[in-house]
Design a protein around this motif. Structure first.
Motif, PDB file in Angstrom:
ATOM      1  N   HIS A 132       0.830  -1.212   0.000  1.00  0.00           N
ATOM      2  CA  HIS A 132       0.000   0.000   0.000  1.00  0.00           C
ATOM      3  C   HIS A 132       0.865   1.264   0.000  1.00  0.00           C
ATOM      4  O   HIS A 132       0.521   2.251  -0.657  1.00  0.00           O
ATOM      5  N   ALA A 133       1.988   1.239   0.727  1.00  0.00           N
ATOM      6  CA  ALA A 133       2.869   2.412   0.748  1.00  0.00           C
ATOM      7  C   ALA A 133       3.486   2.648  -0.612  1.00  0.00           C
ATOM      8  O   ALA A 133       3.581   3.796  -1.084  1.00  0.00           O
ATOM      9  N   CYS A 134       3.928   1.581  -1.272  1.00  0.00           N
ATOM     10  CA  CYS A 134       4.531   1.731  -2.607  1.00  0.00           C
ATOM     11  C   CYS A 134       3.540   2.345  -3.590  1.00  0.00           C
ATOM     12  O   CYS A 134       3.908   3.204  -4.389  1.00  0.00           O
ATOM     13  N   ARG A 135       2.291   1.904  -3.505  1.00  0.00           N
ATOM     14  CA  ARG A 135       1.281   2.417  -4.441  1.00  0.00           C
ATOM     15  C   ARG A 135       0.878   3.853  -4.110  1.00  0.00           C
ATOM     16  O   ARG A 135       0.866   4.719  -4.986  1.00  0.00           O
ATOM     17  N   LEU A 136       0.560   4.117  -2.849  1.00  0.00           N
ATOM     18  CA  LEU A 136       0.020   5.425  -2.479  1.00  0.00           C
ATOM     19  C   LEU A 136       1.095   6.508  -2.415  1.00  0.00           C
ATOM     20  O   LEU A 136       0.806   7.689  -2.622  1.00  0.00           O
ATOM     21  N   LEU A 137       2.333   6.119  -2.096  1.00  0.00           N
ATOM     22  CA  LEU A 137       3.435   7.097  -2.038  1.00  0.00           C
ATOM     23  C   LEU A 137       4.241   7.127  -3.327  1.00  0.00           C
ATOM     24  O   LEU A 137       5.229   7.853  -3.420  1.00  0.00           O
ATOM     25  N   ALA A 138       3.813   6.313  -4.309  1.00  0.00           N
ATOM     26  CA  ALA A 138       4.488   6.253  -5.617  1.00  0.00           C
ATOM     27  C   ALA A 138       5.989   5.992  -5.467  1.00  0.00           C
ATOM     28  O   ALA A 138       6.829   6.673  -6.045  1.00  0.00           O
ATOM     29  N   LEU A 139       6.337   4.970  -4.670  1.00  0.00           N
ATOM     30  CA  LEU A 139       7.739   4.638  -4.429  1.00  0.00           C
ATOM     31  C   LEU A 139       8.268   3.774  -5.565  1.00  0.00           C
ATOM     32  O   LEU A 139       7.546   2.961  -6.142  1.00  0.00           O
ATOM     33  N   SER A 140       9.539   3.948  -5.869  1.00  0.00           N
ATOM     34  CA  SER A 140      10.164   3.181  -6.950  1.00  0.00           C
ATOM     35  C   SER A 140      10.735   1.857  -6.455  1.00  0.00           C
ATOM     36  O   SER A 140      11.179   1.035  -7.251  1.00  0.00           O
ATOM     37  N   GLN A 141      10.767   1.652  -5.137  1.00  0.00           N
ATOM     38  CA  GLN A 141      11.308   0.423  -4.578  1.00  0.00           C
ATOM     39  C   GLN A 141      10.402  -0.080  -3.456  1.00  0.00           C
ATOM     40  O   GLN A 141       9.564   0.664  -2.942  1.00  0.00           O
ATOM     41  N   GLU A 142      10.587  -1.347  -3.104  1.00  0.00           N
ATOM     42  CA  GLU A 142       9.792  -1.937  -2.028  1.00  0.00           C
ATOM     43  C   GLU A 142      10.120  -1.250  -0.698  1.00  0.00           C
ATOM     44  O   GLU A 142      11.283  -0.976  -0.406  1.00  0.00           O
ATOM     45  N   LEU A 143       9.093  -0.956   0.073  1.00  0.00           N
ATOM     46  CA  LEU A 143       9.287  -0.302   1.359  1.00  0.00           C
ATOM     47  C   LEU A 143       9.567  -1.352   2.431  1.00  0.00           C
ATOM     48  O   LEU A 143       8.802  -2.292   2.611  1.00  0.00           O
ATOM     49  N   THR A 144      10.679  -1.201   3.119  1.00  0.00           N
ATOM     50  CA  THR A 144      11.008  -2.080   4.251  1.00  0.00           C
ATOM     51  C   THR A 144      10.652  -1.349   5.541  1.00  0.00           C
ATOM     52  O   THR A 144      11.076  -0.214   5.754  1.00  0.00           O
ATOM     53  N   VAL A 145       9.878  -2.010   6.385  1.00  0.00           N
ATOM     54  CA  VAL A 145       9.380  -1.383   7.604  1.00  0.00           C
ATOM     55  C   VAL A 145       9.769  -2.215   8.816  1.00  0.00           C
ATOM     56  O   VAL A 145       9.650  -3.446   8.804  1.00  0.00           O
ATOM     57  N   GLU A 146      10.259  -1.544   9.858  1.00  0.00           N
ATOM     58  CA  GLU A 146      10.477  -2.200  11.140  1.00  0.00           C
ATOM     59  C   GLU A 146       9.234  -1.974  11.990  1.00  0.00           C
ATOM     60  O   GLU A 146       8.696  -0.863  12.037  1.00  0.00           O
ATOM     61  N   THR A 147       8.773  -3.022  12.648  1.00  0.00           N
ATOM     62  CA  THR A 147       7.580  -2.906  13.483  1.00  0.00           C
ATOM     63  C   THR A 147       7.849  -3.461  14.881  1.00  0.00           C
ATOM     64  O   THR A 147       8.711  -4.323  15.071  1.00  0.00           O
ATOM     65  N   LYS A 148       7.103  -2.935  15.834  1.00  0.00           N
ATOM     66  CA  LYS A 148       7.068  -3.473  17.187  1.00  0.00           C
ATOM     67  C   LYS A 148       5.615  -3.485  17.627  1.00  0.00           C
ATOM     68  O   LYS A 148       4.850  -2.583  17.275  1.00  0.00           O
ATOM     69  N   LEU A 149       5.251  -4.495  18.371  1.00  0.00           N
ATOM     70  CA  LEU A 149       3.863  -4.623  18.819  1.00  0.00           C
ATOM     71  C   LEU A 149       3.842  -4.775  20.332  1.00  0.00           C
ATOM     72  O   LEU A 149       4.521  -5.651  20.887  1.00  0.00           O
ATOM     73  N   ARG A 150       3.062  -3.906  20.983  1.00  0.00           N
ATOM     74  CA  ARG A 150       2.981  -3.925  22.449  1.00  0.00           C
ATOM     75  C   ARG A 150       1.532  -3.977  22.917  1.00  0.00           C
ATOM     76  O   ARG A 150       0.632  -3.443  22.267  1.00  0.00           O
ATOM     77  N   ALA A 151       1.360  -4.604  24.063  1.00  0.00           N
ATOM     78  CA  ALA A 151       0.096  -4.534  24.788  1.00  0.00           C
ATOM     79  C   ALA A 151       0.467  -4.280  26.235  1.00  0.00           C
ATOM     80  O   ALA A 151       1.125  -5.112  26.866  1.00  0.00           O
ATOM     81  N   SER A 152       0.122  -3.106  26.751  1.00  0.00           N
ATOM     82  CA  SER A 152       0.564  -2.692  28.073  1.00  0.00           C
ATOM     83  C   SER A 152       2.096  -2.729  28.101  1.00  0.00           C
ATOM     84  O   SER A 152       2.741  -2.195  27.216  1.00  0.00           O
ATOM     85  N   THR A 153       2.704  -3.379  29.079  1.00  0.00           N
ATOM     86  CA  THR A 153       4.169  -3.428  29.163  1.00  0.00           C
ATOM     87  C   THR A 153       4.755  -4.564  28.339  1.00  0.00           C
ATOM     88  O   THR A 153       5.976  -4.706  28.277  1.00  0.00           O
ATOM     89  N   HIS A 154       3.910  -5.377  27.745  1.00  0.00           N
ATOM     90  CA  HIS A 154       4.374  -6.596  27.089  1.00  0.00           C
ATOM     91  C   HIS A 154       4.761  -6.337  25.626  1.00  0.00           C
ATOM     92  O   HIS A 154       3.969  -5.797  24.853  1.00  0.00           O
ATOM     93  N   ILE A 155       5.954  -6.748  25.251  1.00  0.00           N
ATOM     94  CA  ILE A 155       6.402  -6.703  23.862  1.00  0.00           C
ATOM     95  C   ILE A 155       5.936  -7.994  23.206  1.00  0.00           C
ATOM     96  O   ILE A 155       6.512  -9.065  23.426  1.00  0.00           O
ATOM     97  N   LEU A 156       4.907  -7.917  22.391  1.00  0.00           N
ATOM     98  CA  LEU A 156       4.283  -9.123  21.850  1.00  0.00           C
ATOM     99  C   LEU A 156       5.165  -9.824  20.830  1.00  0.00           C
ATOM    100  O   LEU A 156       4.969 -11.016  20.560  1.00  0.00           O
ATOM    101  N   ASP A 157       6.139  -9.102  20.247  1.00  0.00           N
ATOM    102  CA  ASP A 157       7.059  -9.738  19.303  1.00  0.00           C
ATOM    103  C   ASP A 157       7.788 -10.918  19.950  1.00  0.00           C
ATOM    104  O   ASP A 157       8.249 -11.821  19.242  1.00  0.00           O
ATOM    105  N   LEU A 158       7.889 -10.924  21.276  1.00  0.00           N
ATOM    106  CA  LEU A 158       8.594 -11.996  21.986  1.00  0.00           C
ATOM    107  C   LEU A 158       7.719 -13.226  22.180  1.00  0.00           C
ATOM    108  O   LEU A 158       8.227 -14.300  22.534  1.00  0.00           O
ATOM    109  N   TYR A 159       6.400 -13.096  21.962  1.00  0.00           N
ATOM    110  CA  TYR A 159       5.481 -14.191  22.252  1.00  0.00           C
ATOM    111  C   TYR A 159       4.711 -14.657  21.016  1.00  0.00           C
ATOM    112  O   TYR A 159       3.673 -15.297  21.146  1.00  0.00           O
TER     113      TYR A 159
END
Length: 320
Positions: A132-159
């Motif tokens: 969606h970012a490549c299309r809407l932002l008219a990017l010439s290359q694939e967008l690489t995104v770093e993400t983190k997911l939290r719920a309260s104090t918990h980093i869900l990426d670990l679970y």
């Protein structure tokens, strides 16, 4: 990272030692109430940061009205794809958590939350964000995104290998605010075609709503986005030939089980059995690893990336 910490506090973080106390916490009391009342809710915060030079999602959202709208639309469409449609969640706030963009999401349905978690675990959320970012932002290359997911104090990426635990943490993390006024305004913009001469992005109701959330578009046709079947595996294995490794690496962009040396290991292990068996085992490995997220749309996208559209057509319509 101070802003990020302050943002996390603002959505209801409690100290880890307090959360692990034997006494009933506020979140546990809220969770018990929602379960007894029959309405499942929960809250999670997804942090996004572009790793591509020249594309700063936080700056785009903060500094330009048009950029703010486009970034919000990218996030909205990603949630539509990854959570199974327009219902089951709402965006409460998009916040500066420098260098991340923080997106606070309230889930209104356990099924939608689980589907989102499965998409996040499989890497499909990253794929949807990039598309969606490549299309809407008219990017010439694939967008690489770093993400983190939290719920309260918990980093869900670990679970992520324990989805039930992630669901529990999200359920216990109840939102403490109503939807931000800025989000109300952006949601309104998505549903209202812009007036005036200045070019504006298309609205969700124009392009995206023509394709149901459980479908996808290929070659200007709409197909049901179903789970891969044994017939699909057979058609793929019969037709892909020596290109199976390339398709495997394309699938590996959003499938952890096919990353690193996995493709070469499959090639070595099934070398004596030939190309059909190597391709067959590749797709089986993908299905076993991804479960319900092993959808036909992901295989078709991988085939498109490898310029194997004829094979994609044959799998989607064996009669052609």
């Amino acid at each position: 990272m101070r802003d990020q910490e302050e943002f996390i506090v603002s959505v209801g973080v409690i100290p880890e030692e307090e959360a692990s106390s034997n006494n009933t916490t506020k979140f546990e009391r809220m969770a018990d109430t929602t379960v007894d009342g029959g309405t499942w809710t929960g809250c999670a915060v997804m942090f996004l940061q572009s790793l591509c030079p020249g594309v700063d999602l936080l700056s785009l959202f903060k500094d330009r009205d048009q950029g703010k709208f486009i970034v919000f639309k990218v996030i909205k469409l990603t949630l539509i794809d990854s959570a199974g449609g327009l219902g089951g969640y709402e965006i409460l706030k998009v916040h500066d958590a420098d260098p991340f963009l923080g997106v606070e999401v309230k889930f209104l349905d356990e099924g939608a939350c689980q589907q989102f978690l499965e998409s996040y675990r499989s890497g499909a959320v990253h794929q949807f964000l990039s598309q969606h970012a490549c299309r809407l932002l008219a990017l010439s290359q694939e967008l690489t995104v770093e993400t983190k997911l939290r719920a309260s104090t918990h980093i869900l990426d670990l679970y992520l290998d324990k989805l039930e635990l992630c669901l529990k943490h999200i359920h216990l993390s109840q939102p403490e605010r109503l939807r931000d006024e800025e989000i109300d305004h952006l949601e309104q913009q998505l549903q209202t075609p812009a007036l005036g001469a200045a070019p504006q992005p298309t609205t969700i109701t124009q392009e995206e709503s023509t394709v149901p959330s459980n479908c996808f578009r290929f070659q200007n046709k709409v197909f049901e986005d179903r789970k891969l079947t044994a017939a699909d595996v057979q058609s793929f294995s019969n037709g892909v030939g020596r290109q199976w490794k390339h398709v495997g690496r394309a699938l590996g962009k959003s499938c952890r089980a096919l990353k690193g040396p996995a493709i070469d290991n499959l090639a070595y292990e099934y070398e004596r059995e030939g190309l059909y068996e190597q391709a067959y085992q590749l797709l089986n490995r993908f299905i076993e690893a991804e479960g319900r997220a092993a959808k036909i749309s992901r295989l078709v996208k991988a085939l498109e990336d490898c310029k194997l559209t004829n094979l994609a057509e044959n799998i989607l319509d064996p009669q052609t």
